[in-house]
Scaffold this motif. Sequence first.
Motif, short mmCIF file in Angstrom:
data_model
loop_
_atom_site.label_atom_id
_atom_site.label_comp_id
_atom_site.label_asym_id
_atom_site.label_seq_id
_atom_site.Cartn_x
_atom_site.Cartn_y
_atom_site.Cartn_z
N ASN A 74 -7.69 -2.61 5.19
CA ASN A 74 -7.15 -1.27 5.03
C ASN A 74 -8.23 -0.19 4.90
OD1 ASN A 74 -4.83 -3.08 3.50
ND2 ASN A 74 -4.00 -1.38 4.65
N LEU A 75 -9.44 -0.57 4.46
CA LEU A 75 -10.45 0.43 4.15
C LEU A 75 -11.65 0.42 5.08
CD1 LEU A 75 -10.50 0.39 0.23
CD2 LEU A 75 -9.66 2.19 1.72
N GLY A 124 -8.39 -1.21 -2.12
CA GLY A 124 -7.63 -1.83 -1.04
C GLY A 124 -8.46 -2.93 -0.41
N ASP A 162 -5.49 9.05 -2.49
CA ASP A 162 -4.86 7.78 -2.12
C ASP A 162 -5.71 7.09 -1.06
OD1 ASP A 162 -4.37 9.02 0.32
OD2 ASP A 162 -2.26 9.43 -0.12
N ILE A 163 -5.23 5.94 -0.60
CA ILE A 163 -6.00 5.13 0.35
C ILE A 163 -6.30 5.90 1.63
CG2 ILE A 163 -5.80 3.16 1.92
CD1 ILE A 163 -6.58 2.19 -0.72
N HIS A 195 0.83 -1.20 0.00
CA HIS A 195 0.00 0.00 0.00
C HIS A 195 0.86 1.26 0.00
CE1 HIS A 195 -4.04 -1.61 0.25
NE2 HIS A 195 -3.60 -2.54 1.08
N SER A 213 -8.42 4.33 -5.97
CA SER A 213 -7.51 3.41 -5.28
C SER A 213 -8.34 2.33 -4.60
CB SER A 213 -6.69 4.16 -4.22
OG SER A 213 -5.85 5.12 -4.83
N SER A 259 -15.37 2.56 -3.20
CA SER A 259 -14.32 2.58 -4.23
C SER A 259 -14.61 1.56 -5.34
CB SER A 259 -12.96 2.29 -3.59
OG SER A 259 -12.95 1.02 -2.95
#
Length: 914
Positions: free
Chosen positions: A276-277, A272, A347-348, A247, A270, A366
Amino acid sequence: MRPRASKSLGSMANETQKVGGIHFPFPFTPYSIQKDFMAELYRVLEAGKIGIFESPTGTGKSLSLICGALSWLRDFEQKKREEEARLLETGTGPLHHEKDESPCLSSSCEVASGTPRPAGEPAWVTEFVQKKEERDLVERLKAEQARRRQREEHLQQLQHRAQLKYAAKRLRQEQEETENLLRLSREMLETGSGAERLEQLESGEEELVLAEYESDEEKKAGSRVDEDEDDLEEEHVTKVYYCSRTHSQLAQFVHEVKKSPFGKDVRLVSLGSRQNLCVNEDVKSLGSAQLINDRCVDMQRSRHEKKKGAEEEKPKRRRQEKQAACPFYNHEQMDLLRDEALAEVKDIEQLLALGKEARACPYYGSRLAIPAAQLVVLPYQMLLHAATRQAAGIRLQDQVVIIDEAHNLIDTITGMHSVEVSGSQLCQAHSQLLQYMERYRKRLKAKNLMYLKQILYLLEKFVAMLGGNIKQNPNTQSLSQTGTELKTINDFLFQSQIDNINLFKVQRYCEKSMVSRKLFGFTERYGAVLSSREQPRLAGFQQFLQSLQPKATEAPADESQASAPRPASPLMHIEGFLAALTTANQDGRVILSRQGSLSQSSLKFLLLNPAVHFAQVVKECRAVVIAGGTMQPVSDFRQQLLACAGVEPERVVEFSCGHVIPPDNILPLVICSGISNQPLEFTFQKRELPQMMDEAGRILCNLCGVVPGGVVCFFPSYEYLRQVHTHWEKGGLLDRLAARKKIFQEPKSTHQVEQVLLAYSRCIQGCGQERGRVTGALLLSVVGGKMSEGINFSDNLGRCVVMVGMPFPNIRSPELQEKMAYLDQTLPRAPGQAPPGKALVENLCMKAVNQSIGRAIRHQRDFASIVLLDQRYARPPVLAKLPAWIRARVEVKAAFGPAIAAVQKFHREKAASS
């Protein structure tokens, strides 16, 4: 609101470079190698090829990829618009022509006019058919143009439509809930509640019971589950999928996109993992990726279960439905998040912050942005794993895929699909599942009981294959037979007596029923103490289960251990092994490792042919680019990955550019003999000899005397580094080295790496200012360790990189031996070349070397010497596998005297010029 789908990539304010008639917007004047890179990348994408691109770190690879790929996408979209306009204007289509290089208009615009007509057909019939096809093509183009206009209108009014959809959905839900309540009331009045006839469950326990399971065959006549989500599904525009390993690398790439001329116009999203999200703290606190995935999916299932009809609902499921709702899974808010994500490059971390602010799920939001995005940024696993790719809504048909940092692509695919389960995990899963079945036997339907018994049978047979007994404690079971045994998949299935079980159906059951998730909840609830009512029945099972758990008598050593995520259910891990056993017999092996006790023994599935999982990617995509700073030797990619995936050799294009540094800023040396004329050959048999370790120490002492700043020395393994360090300490060589450079050693613990690097950096900076006897620092590292990849030793941090010996992998490894045998049987042997298996071993070694020695040169004004301590590096086949920018400057020194003189001269001249 989301930017209009017709937004062009062509209006760039930055400097534009013209290379070969193609305009490449660039934020500054690019290096000549960057121009060559972009031009070759453009040609590969235009021609639909598979490109292997090598561009050393520090040469601006990311910007070259961005500007080259998005320039092609800009021109592709422009050609598509022009072609559509021309066809609509003339009212005819390019029929009966060879396939030209202009882009396909759409997957929905395929023309069948090239199909030969039946022989002897009257001319008027042929003419009529041709004209009809022409009219149909124009109609399809008009329809597609109309759809595009509709999509633009839809994007402009998306918020309003989302609100209407949400309101309609809420209305349907309220109506369904009302009908359900009326039905349930009637049932309870007529027959009494089902809960009265069954044993009462404790509060919250209903969600642990498996729902009634229907196989895919039984659902064929059923209605579509996601009908409400597909009604407004968008067409996927042509896009570029960019993936990398971590990442942090993806975040860096997104940052480069922002700085590029395309930063304000490109629609980027992006992607993930849930880990992570996820913004739901209750779910995120589970820690384990598998647990987070399963809990998230479980929380969405109630939406689909309501569609099955009121007659299938049970009173006992109502409480579960109330619990299985995520407050962040809100269609209206996720649509807004999608629009925000596409409106400006994020970005993430920014996507995560946006999700928290909008109270919308960034993971699902996303994914909604994928169809309209022009550039999708995602990690390796999401693109290379078919099931994950499908779940994320990624469609590769006629798209472009760029895989960056791809030097370890083969290992990544192999590792992603190789699974190992221990005897302890097998016994623990069996015990948990048996307890679960006993607890809820009266509430489970026959289909669930059948599959649970099949899984229990599989676990029992797996343990028996290791020589153990499922009914005994694995920690106290000693195995009569030890060692490693390899079997083909079919042999393993037959010998374990499970060939009569349909593993595809069992795998599907585990996936759909989420039995491992239910089992985890059950063990979380009853992992320590059972209620007094249940204690007599489950005491034996529970005692056994507790005996399998690690003892929690000692406090954790540090905070990181104390806050470690809870382990997932062992059955979750075993599901991966079951899925691996469905691989074709020739593409994998099962390794039985018996280590004395059953708990330490294991079953491992080894994937031998990673191409089977990469084949679909290269088959569906328009073009694939495999890029990296060090791609040599590329024969592995050509043979193991592309040729085995069915890619024709003429479709593969190789491109390797030089470095941006001047040629005299690097001094690569191969030293064949030491100070005492001892031949340097650090083979596995010779490297532990005292004279070889002494020779390496004396050479390093001399190098530290003439090289300023930092010296990084790589050893083949942690064990050999330990042996050498101990030997030098006893013989006094370590003190001699410490007199010239302060010595640092690569830590085995990951969380100590930053501390060591910081101390190493500060020491070099301090020595440069004080100008005392100690001229810098020496960092003793390991090839393939934490310092050999992803860490930059730029400028004074790495003025010299030393490689002690050749880091060949363990040739005695059963996995490596099986892989070598597989390649020898599968790949053709070229005349005058080593067998494919032997070539694999050498390639693995040189890949590791190239990753390590590339740590020193990181930008245009950097300089460093590279010293390879082993005469085997002088062999032409080995030299050929070094990166081209290093290979062109290599000097082979037969004796140590001329070598140390060359190093001293090189660094003296660099010091004088700076």
